[in-house]
Design a protein around this motif. Structure first.
Motif, PDB file in Angstrom:
ATOM      1  N   MET A 101       0.835  -1.201   0.000  1.00  0.00           N
ATOM      2  CA  MET A 101       0.000   0.000   0.000  1.00  0.00           C
ATOM      3  C   MET A 101       0.872   1.254   0.000  1.00  0.00           C
ATOM      4  O   MET A 101       0.602   2.220  -0.719  1.00  0.00           O
ATOM      5  CB  MET A 101      -0.918   0.003   1.223  1.00  0.00           C
ATOM      6  CG  MET A 101      -2.106  -0.923   1.123  1.00  0.00           C
ATOM      7  SD  MET A 101      -3.209  -0.520  -0.271  1.00  0.00           S
ATOM      8  CE  MET A 101      -3.753   1.127   0.168  1.00  0.00           C
ATOM      9  N   HIS A 102       1.935   1.231   0.787  1.00  0.00           N
ATOM     10  CA  HIS A 102       2.804   2.402   0.904  1.00  0.00           C
ATOM     11  C   HIS A 102       3.539   2.678  -0.412  1.00  0.00           C
ATOM     12  O   HIS A 102       3.481   3.797  -0.941  1.00  0.00           O
ATOM     13  CB  HIS A 102       3.816   2.187   2.031  1.00  0.00           C
ATOM     14  CG  HIS A 102       4.772   3.321   2.209  1.00  0.00           C
ATOM     15  ND1 HIS A 102       4.419   4.485   2.875  1.00  0.00           N
ATOM     16  CD2 HIS A 102       6.054   3.496   1.803  1.00  0.00           C
ATOM     17  CE1 HIS A 102       5.450   5.317   2.867  1.00  0.00           C
ATOM     18  NE2 HIS A 102       6.448   4.746   2.219  1.00  0.00           N
ATOM     19  N   SER A 103       4.221   1.670  -0.934  1.00  0.00           N
ATOM     20  CA  SER A 103       5.064   1.884  -2.116  1.00  0.00           C
ATOM     21  C   SER A 103       4.268   1.871  -3.418  1.00  0.00           C
ATOM     22  O   SER A 103       4.444   2.746  -4.272  1.00  0.00           O
ATOM     23  CB  SER A 103       6.150   0.805  -2.184  1.00  0.00           C
ATOM     24  OG  SER A 103       7.030   0.905  -1.098  1.00  0.00           O
ATOM     25  N   ASN A 104       3.399   0.877  -3.568  1.00  0.00           N
ATOM     26  CA  ASN A 104       2.753   0.653  -4.859  1.00  0.00           C
ATOM     27  C   ASN A 104       1.481   1.463  -5.059  1.00  0.00           C
ATOM     28  O   ASN A 104       1.038   1.631  -6.195  1.00  0.00           O
ATOM     29  CB  ASN A 104       2.437  -0.827  -5.047  1.00  0.00           C
ATOM     30  CG  ASN A 104       3.675  -1.700  -5.030  1.00  0.00           C
ATOM     31  OD1 ASN A 104       4.775  -1.233  -4.778  1.00  0.00           O
ATOM     32  ND2 ASN A 104       3.493  -2.975  -5.279  1.00  0.00           N
ATOM     33  N   MET A 105       0.912   1.956  -3.970  1.00  0.00           N
ATOM     34  CA  MET A 105      -0.291   2.776  -4.089  1.00  0.00           C
ATOM     35  C   MET A 105       0.015   4.238  -3.762  1.00  0.00           C
ATOM     36  O   MET A 105      -0.124   5.117  -4.613  1.00  0.00           O
ATOM     37  CB  MET A 105      -1.393   2.226  -3.189  1.00  0.00           C
ATOM     38  CG  MET A 105      -1.797   0.784  -3.537  1.00  0.00           C
ATOM     39  SD  MET A 105      -2.444   0.595  -5.214  1.00  0.00           S
ATOM     40  CE  MET A 105      -4.047   1.347  -5.020  1.00  0.00           C
ATOM     41  N   ASP A 106       0.468   4.507  -2.528  1.00  0.00           N
ATOM     42  CA  ASP A 106       0.776   5.900  -2.158  1.00  0.00           C
ATOM     43  C   ASP A 106       1.917   6.458  -3.003  1.00  0.00           C
ATOM     44  O   ASP A 106       1.845   7.584  -3.518  1.00  0.00           O
ATOM     45  CB  ASP A 106       1.142   5.985  -0.675  1.00  0.00           C
ATOM     46  CG  ASP A 106      -0.017   5.635   0.234  1.00  0.00           C
ATOM     47  OD1 ASP A 106      -1.172   5.644  -0.237  1.00  0.00           O
ATOM     48  OD2 ASP A 106       0.218   5.348   1.427  1.00  0.00           O
TER      49      ASP A 106
END
Length: 323
Positions: A101-106
């Protein structure tokens, strides 16, 4: 040209950065240097770059740090953005979805939104063959719906494609998703099968073979991957066409996993002790790229045979790991 490469200390990012430097471009390279695997390999990739023909600037940045990222965009006014940074790994996404979620989305949203503001000619980003899941027809074609991901990693990559498509439609951006198929070669990731097998062969250890060896992968040599990425980047036809496109980047010729292992064994003159196990959660049985669309844009077809690719990979592996 001024080009931003994110994930530049990663496997594909390192080779793309080197290719662009060889062509004389100004490359601003970004990587968070996270510890998903030993960061020393990332440091060594950076150290190995030949910067004699181009301009190179490396910045350690977390892409979710929008303030820092904005300053970089404002300073450099990039002609092109090649976004390869991501939290990699199908299996790790089952254990630690928050990292994705942190790297690939945000992180993806941060750079996509800044690209919207600063308007590079082309925003290219890494997707994955993992988005096809279990239900897709062989060979995998970009027109598949891809609405049944079997891992959270695949779900984030498919989400990236939908986000980029929406931004292209809303803001007139030129965006291209590159669905990479089982990339291998020098400087590869240590969590992937080629290095795991080669390490075992070097040390005389056993290996785990999942789905009892009944797997096929569209193994694609890194040089063929990079050639396609660079040809797509400033492709006049693609830029003039506009909008969002998805392209498979693969060899288009699946290889039985046991044949791949056999070539590794031959290179090290050893027969590996194999522990045959059921399929792992999140794995697909076969990956097989339809590369018709890619070839229509790049006029290039991957030509590195598996035998040649593994020979080059093993030569590097022995040199780097001391075999």
């Amino acid at each position: 040209m001024s080009i931003l490469v994110t994930g530049s200390a990663g496997f594909i990012g390192h080779h793309v950065t080197q290719k662009l430097l060889n062509q004389g471009h100004h490359v601003v390279a970004i990587d968070s240097l996270n510890s998903y695997y030993d960061p020393q390999l990332k440091f060594d990739r950076n150290k190995a770059l030949d910067t004699s023909q181009g301009q190179y600037e490396f910045l350690q940045v977390d892409l979710a740090d929008r303030i820092t990222l904005r300053k970089i965009f404002e300073k450099h006014r990039f002609d092109f953005v090649i976004h390869l940074a991501a939290q990699a790994g199908v299996r790790y996404s089952i254990e630690n979805p928050q990292a994705y979620m942190h790297s690939n989305m945000d992180g993806f949203f941060s750079i996509l939104d800044l690209a919207k503001e600063h308007k590079p000619k082309h925003f290219i980003y890494a997707s994955s063959s993992s988005v096809y899941g279990m239900d897709s027809k062989q060979p995998f074609n970009e027109d598949e719906a891809c609405d049944n991901p079997v891992s959270f990693y695949a779900a984030t990559k498919r989400s990236n494609e939908l986000m980029a498509a929406a931004y292209s439609n809303l803001y007139g951006m030129v965006t291209t998703a590159l669905r990479f198929f089982t990339v291998y070669g020098p400087w590869g990731r240590p969590d992937m099968a080629p290095i795991l097998f080669a390490n075992a062969a070097m040390k005389g250890e056993g290996i785990k073979v999942f789905n009892n060896g009944d797997q096929k992968r569209d193994f694609t040599y890194i040089d063929d991957i990079v050639e396609n990425v660079v040809r797509i980047m400033d492709n006049e036809k693609r830029i003039a066409e506009g909008g969002h496109q998805i392209m498979n980047i693969g060899n288009g010729s699946p290889v039985n996993l046991m044949d791949f292992i056999g070539l590794i064994e031959k290179s090290y003159d050893i027969e590996l002790n194999k522990e045959y196990l059921p399929a792992q959660q999140g794995d697909v049985k076969v990956t097989y790229a339809d590369t018709t669309k890619l070839e229509s844009y790049t006029e290039f077809k991957p030509s590195t045979s598996l035998e040649t690719g593994i020979a080059r990979f093993v030569e590097w592996h022995k040199s780097y790991y001391g075999g």
